[in-house]
Scaffold this motif. Structure first.
Motif, short mmCIF file in Angstrom:
data_model
loop_
_atom_site.label_atom_id
_atom_site.label_comp_id
_atom_site.label_asym_id
_atom_site.label_seq_id
_atom_site.Cartn_x
_atom_site.Cartn_y
_atom_site.Cartn_z
N ASN A 1 21.26 27.50 -0.44
CA ASN A 1 19.92 27.61 -1.03
C ASN A 1 19.83 27.15 -2.48
O ASN A 1 19.24 27.83 -3.32
N HIS B 1 16.92 22.84 -2.37
CA HIS B 1 15.44 22.81 -2.35
C HIS B 1 14.82 23.59 -3.51
O HIS B 1 13.63 23.47 -3.76
N PRO C 1 16.63 24.84 4.16
CA PRO C 1 15.66 24.07 4.96
C PRO C 1 15.67 22.61 4.51
O PRO C 1 15.85 22.33 3.33
N TYR C 2 15.47 21.71 5.46
CA TYR C 2 15.49 20.28 5.15
C TYR C 2 14.36 19.56 5.86
O TYR C 2 13.83 20.03 6.88
N ILE D 1 8.71 17.20 7.92
CA ILE D 1 9.05 18.60 7.75
C ILE D 1 8.43 19.39 8.89
O ILE D 1 7.25 19.25 9.20
N ASN E 1 7.69 25.67 7.36
CA ASN E 1 8.47 24.92 6.37
C ASN E 1 7.59 23.98 5.55
O ASN E 1 7.86 23.72 4.38
N ASP F 1 7.47 24.22 1.59
CA ASP F 1 7.65 23.06 0.72
C ASP F 1 6.50 22.92 -0.27
O ASP F 1 6.72 22.68 -1.46
N LEU G 1 11.80 20.55 -0.28
CA LEU G 1 12.77 20.23 0.77
C LEU G 1 13.20 18.77 0.64
O LEU G 1 12.35 17.88 0.46
N ARG G 2 14.50 18.54 0.75
CA ARG G 2 15.03 17.17 0.67
C ARG G 2 15.25 16.62 2.08
O ARG G 2 15.60 17.36 3.00
N ASN H 1 16.33 27.14 9.20
CA ASN H 1 17.30 26.61 8.26
C ASN H 1 18.41 25.90 9.02
O ASN H 1 18.58 26.08 10.23
#
Length: 226
Positions: A131, A134, A163-164, A170, A175, A179, A191-192, A218
């Motif tokens: 974590n 992000h 989270p991505y 997304i 999420n 973001d 978020l990346r 996640n």
């Protein structure tokens, strides 16, 4: 690298992160899958392995993980020294001897500046980062991969959790909202995308070996050092 314990009581300084309590068990199961073969292979050599945790937060994760790997020396770290007392409290309560006291690491700095060069080139078997990606500026993610490429041994592993975004998207909607909330709080957060991270990792000789879905939307990304 020899572990050491604090002998003074820090219990009253412990902090609790409810998300860390929820996710520590599923994260551990993934880490076990990858670390255990290393432990078994090197057991005959009587050599300890070394795991560096970047951004240890309260200390809940490292104190939970370490007892499951007695032959792995765990090194927690934080850029915020106000977290040290909580990390030390969890170390003390863990009742194990394979966790070192926390050190200050600014992931944006070159590893040679960490604690006066405490972490050497190709001296780390595993890295864990939970974590951070992000909830920090992108330069922190760049520093994470750049430094991991330097301090990890060949064949070493970097675990990142959070989270991505995947291939420009997304999901689920929770999420997407998360973001948006992060970017509202700080435009440099968010978020990346896994594609962006894969490209960044390749520049430091790291390759994406596995993607493991975990609860609450996640994932753990498992990166191998060539």
């Amino acid at each position: 690298m020899k572990a050491h314990r604090s002998t003074s009581s820090h219990r009253y300084k412990k902090q609790v992160n409810t998300a860390a309590d929820r996710n520590k068990k599923p994260i551990l199961e993934v880490i076990k899958k990858y670390i255990s073969p290393y432990v078994e292979r090197l057991s005959k050599e009587c050599r300890s392995l070394y795991c560096l945790e970047i951004s240890s937060g309260t200390g809940q994760h490292v104190a939970y993980f370490a007892p499951h790997f007695p032959s792995v020396i765990w090194q927690p770290s934080e850029v915020d020294k106000s977290s040290f007392s909580s990390i030390s409290a969890y170390i003390e309560d863990s009742a194990v001897s394979n966790i070192q006291q926390p050190i200050c690491i600014d992931i944006c700095e070159d590893y040679t500046k960490w604690e006066g060069g405490k972490i050497g080139k190709q001296s780390v078997d595993f890295m864990v980062n939970i974590n951070l990606i992000h909830i920090s500026p992108y330069k922190c993610t760049e520093g994470l991969f750049r430094n991991a490429g330097q301090v990890l041994k060949s064949g070493g592993i970097l675990f990142t959790y959070g989270p991505y975004a995947f291939h420009g998207k997304i999901s689920p909607e929770s999420n997407v909202r998360f973001d948006s909330m992060l970017r509202y709080e700080n435009p440099e957060w968010g978020l990346r995308d896994i594609d962006q991270l894969t490209t960044l990792a390749m520049e430091s000789s790291l390759r994406l070996a596995d993607i493991v879905a975990l609860p609450a939307n996640n994932h753990i990304l498992v990166w191998n050092k060539d």
